[in-house]
Design a protein around this motif. Structure first.
Motif, PDB file in Angstrom:
ATOM      1  N   ALA A  87       1.222  -0.852  -0.209  1.00 20.21           N
ATOM      2  CA  ALA A  87       0.249   0.075  -0.053  1.00 20.21           C
ATOM      3  C   ALA A  87       0.985   1.036   0.119  1.00 20.21           C
ATOM      4  O   ALA A  87       0.397   2.163  -0.647  1.00 20.21           O
ATOM      5  CB  ALA A  87      -0.722  -0.004   1.036  1.00 20.21           C
ATOM      6  N   PRO A  88       1.593   1.202   0.735  1.00 18.45           N
ATOM      7  CA  PRO A  88       2.568   2.542   0.442  1.00 18.45           C
ATOM      8  C   PRO A  88       3.296   2.667  -0.770  1.00 18.45           C
ATOM      9  O   PRO A  88       2.978   4.035  -1.356  1.00 18.45           O
ATOM     10  CB  PRO A  88       3.943   2.185   2.101  1.00 18.45           C
ATOM     11  N   ILE A  89       4.244   1.316  -0.768  1.00 16.66           N
ATOM     12  CA  ILE A  89       4.455   1.995  -2.708  1.00 16.66           C
ATOM     13  C   ILE A  89       3.239   1.816  -3.004  1.00 16.66           C
ATOM     14  O   ILE A  89       4.207   2.912  -4.426  1.00 16.66           O
ATOM     15  CB  ILE A  89       5.558   0.646  -2.529  1.00 16.66           C
ATOM     16  N   HIS A  90       2.214   1.837  -3.674  1.00 13.07           N
ATOM     17  CA  HIS A  90       1.454   2.182  -4.440  1.00 13.07           C
ATOM     18  C   HIS A  90       1.052   3.729  -4.055  1.00 13.07           C
ATOM     19  O   HIS A  90       0.953   4.396  -5.300  1.00 13.07           O
ATOM     20  CB  HIS A  90      -0.413   1.689  -4.594  1.00 13.07           C
ATOM     21  N   MET A 113       4.321  -6.260  -7.566  1.00 16.07           N
ATOM     22  CA  MET A 113       5.124  -7.574  -7.257  1.00 16.07           C
ATOM     23  C   MET A 113       5.964  -8.357  -6.675  1.00 16.07           C
ATOM     24  O   MET A 113       6.344  -7.306  -6.656  1.00 16.07           O
ATOM     25  CB  MET A 113       4.568  -8.715  -8.584  1.00 16.07           C
ATOM     26  N   HIS A 114       5.659  -8.410  -5.762  1.00 19.73           N
ATOM     27  CA  HIS A 114       6.591  -9.000  -4.275  1.00 19.73           C
ATOM     28  C   HIS A 114       6.548 -10.697  -4.461  1.00 19.73           C
ATOM     29  O   HIS A 114       5.766 -11.325  -4.037  1.00 19.73           O
ATOM     30  CB  HIS A 114       6.551  -8.593  -3.049  1.00 19.73           C
ATOM     31  N   THR A 115       7.863 -10.960  -4.989  1.00 20.20           N
ATOM     32  CA  THR A 115       8.190 -12.247  -4.701  1.00 20.20           C
ATOM     33  C   THR A 115       9.386 -13.026  -4.018  1.00 20.20           C
ATOM     34  O   THR A 115      10.822 -12.094  -3.806  1.00 20.20           O
ATOM     35  CB  THR A 115       8.641 -13.505  -5.890  1.00 20.20           C
ATOM     36  N   HIS A 155      12.074   0.625 -11.274  1.00 17.94           N
ATOM     37  CA  HIS A 155      10.815  -0.739 -11.865  1.00 17.94           C
ATOM     38  C   HIS A 155      11.334  -1.201 -11.038  1.00 17.94           C
ATOM     39  O   HIS A 155      10.794  -1.986 -10.644  1.00 17.94           O
ATOM     40  CB  HIS A 155      10.984  -0.663 -12.965  1.00 17.94           C
ATOM     41  N   VAL A 156      12.526  -1.872 -10.387  1.00 18.20           N
ATOM     42  CA  VAL A 156      13.066  -2.746  -9.263  1.00 18.20           C
ATOM     43  C   VAL A 156      13.286  -2.809  -8.247  1.00 18.20           C
ATOM     44  O   VAL A 156      14.282  -1.897  -8.556  1.00 18.20           O
ATOM     45  CB  VAL A 156      13.789  -4.579 -10.565  1.00 18.20           C
ATOM     46  N   THR A 159       7.527  -2.858 -10.000  1.00 20.86           N
ATOM     47  CA  THR A 159       6.307  -2.550 -10.087  1.00 20.86           C
ATOM     48  C   THR A 159       6.537  -1.667 -11.817  1.00 20.86           C
ATOM     49  O   THR A 159       7.089  -2.484 -12.798  1.00 20.86           O
ATOM     50  CB  THR A 159       6.495  -0.738 -10.025  1.00 20.86           C
ATOM     51  N   GLY A 160       4.689  -1.935 -11.984  1.00 18.14           N
ATOM     52  CA  GLY A 160       4.750  -1.658 -13.424  1.00 18.14           C
ATOM     53  C   GLY A 160       2.991  -0.861 -13.612  1.00 18.14           C
ATOM     54  O   GLY A 160       2.412  -0.423 -12.538  1.00 18.14           O
ATOM     55  N   GLY A 161       2.779   0.086 -14.538  1.00 16.57           N
ATOM     56  CA  GLY A 161       1.569   0.309 -15.477  1.00 16.57           C
ATOM     57  C   GLY A 161       0.788  -0.317 -15.240  1.00 16.57           C
ATOM     58  O   GLY A 161      -0.730  -0.122 -15.186  1.00 16.57           O
ATOM     59  N   THR A 162       0.642  -2.008 -15.755  1.00 19.48           N
ATOM     60  CA  THR A 162      -0.156  -2.733 -15.811  1.00 19.48           C
ATOM     61  C   THR A 162       0.524  -4.263 -15.529  1.00 19.48           C
ATOM     62  O   THR A 162       1.884  -4.236 -15.046  1.00 19.48           O
ATOM     63  CB  THR A 162      -0.452  -2.867 -17.696  1.00 19.48           C
TER      64      THR A 162
END
Length: 259
Positions: free
Chosen positions: A94-97, A106-108, A165-166, A177-180
């Motif tokens: 939520a904070p990253i968004h 996406m976190h793995t 982005h990474v 992260t990404g736009g889609t």
């Protein structure tokens, strides 16, 4: 070539986000990027900036369906659907968004990326064409702070990511992260392939041959045009997924075979 109905049937952007997010979970299992019910993929609900789609905690990624996804806010409250958001997903995503303005996070703990992040020197090296795509786009968090169970940790990670982005999370995993959904998943998938190749190359004990800055810039040029957001890779992945098991889209919403 006609577009598969599972890809194009959802004209409603929220419905489409649900289908693509559920499919991403299934693909992550197919590509061995998951840890069962752990780790998290989130999407900002279209039309909103403060609520997010996620698979509720307790469901295995292999059984994710569009109808299973819940909507939560930064407080961790479930606004739509049945189930709860896992605490670290709330505190990291939520904070990253909110701070980074990322639509998809996406976190793995995917195997090869994690293996690289277990090393004292975990830097990704531009020693292959695919690795060059990531050059200059990776942020590094070199201080593992334990399990993320407080919002301030997500805010800290957001500051580390900045405009990248990474995120490489030392002793932990990775985050993209990404736009889609398609763009973020493509980055996640390619990242694992790059990390696997680097770890294997390093295991030979031979020095790595890195690409020159000029060649890296040439390779990265298509990304600056936004080519990594092209729908063809997404469509191909969804077609492959549907050939195996296409119930990531809720059965009630599947297109009629007679239509």
């Amino acid at each position: 070539m006609s577009v598969h109905p599972l890809i194009s049937s959802a004209t409603d952007p929220v419905r489409q986000a649900r289908v693509h997010l559920a499919a991403a979970h299934r693909l992550a299992v197919l590509h061995e990027l998951e840890e069962g019910i752990d780790n998290h993929f989130t999407v900002t609900v279209p039309g909103h900036d403060d609520r997010y789609l996620i698979l509720p905690f307790g469901l295995h990624w292999s059984e994710a369906r569009a109808s299973d996804l819940i909507v939560f806010d930064e407080s961790g409250s479930t606004l739509e659907g049945n189930g709860v958001v896992e605490l670290s997903a709330q505190c990291i995503h939520a904070p990253i968004h909110r701070i980074c303005g990322s639509r998809v996070v996406m976190h793995t703990h995917q195997t090869w990326a994690l293996a690289l992040n277990m090393l004292k020197d975990n830097r990704l090296v531009p020693a292959s064409q695919t690795a060059a795509f990531f050059h200059g786009q990776v942020a590094y968090d070199d201080t593992y702070m334990g399990t993320a169970d407080y919002i301030d940790e997500g805010a800290r990670l957001a500051r580390v990511i900045g405009d990248k982005h990474v995120l490489f999370m030392k002793n932990h995993g990775v985050l993209v992260t990404g736009g889609t959904v398609a763009q973020a998943y493509r980055r996640l998938y390619k990242l694992e392939r790059v990390c696997r190749a680097q770890v294997l190359a390093m295991s030979t004990g031979k020095p790595l041959e890195t690409l020159s800055d000029d060649i890296v810039a040439q390779v990265r040029a298509p990304l600056l045009r936004g080519d990594d957001a092209h729908p063809r890779p997404r469509d191909a992945r969804l077609r492959r997924l549907d050939r195996g098991r296409g119930d990531f889209i809720a059965p009630a919403h599947r297109p009629s075979k007679s239509g």
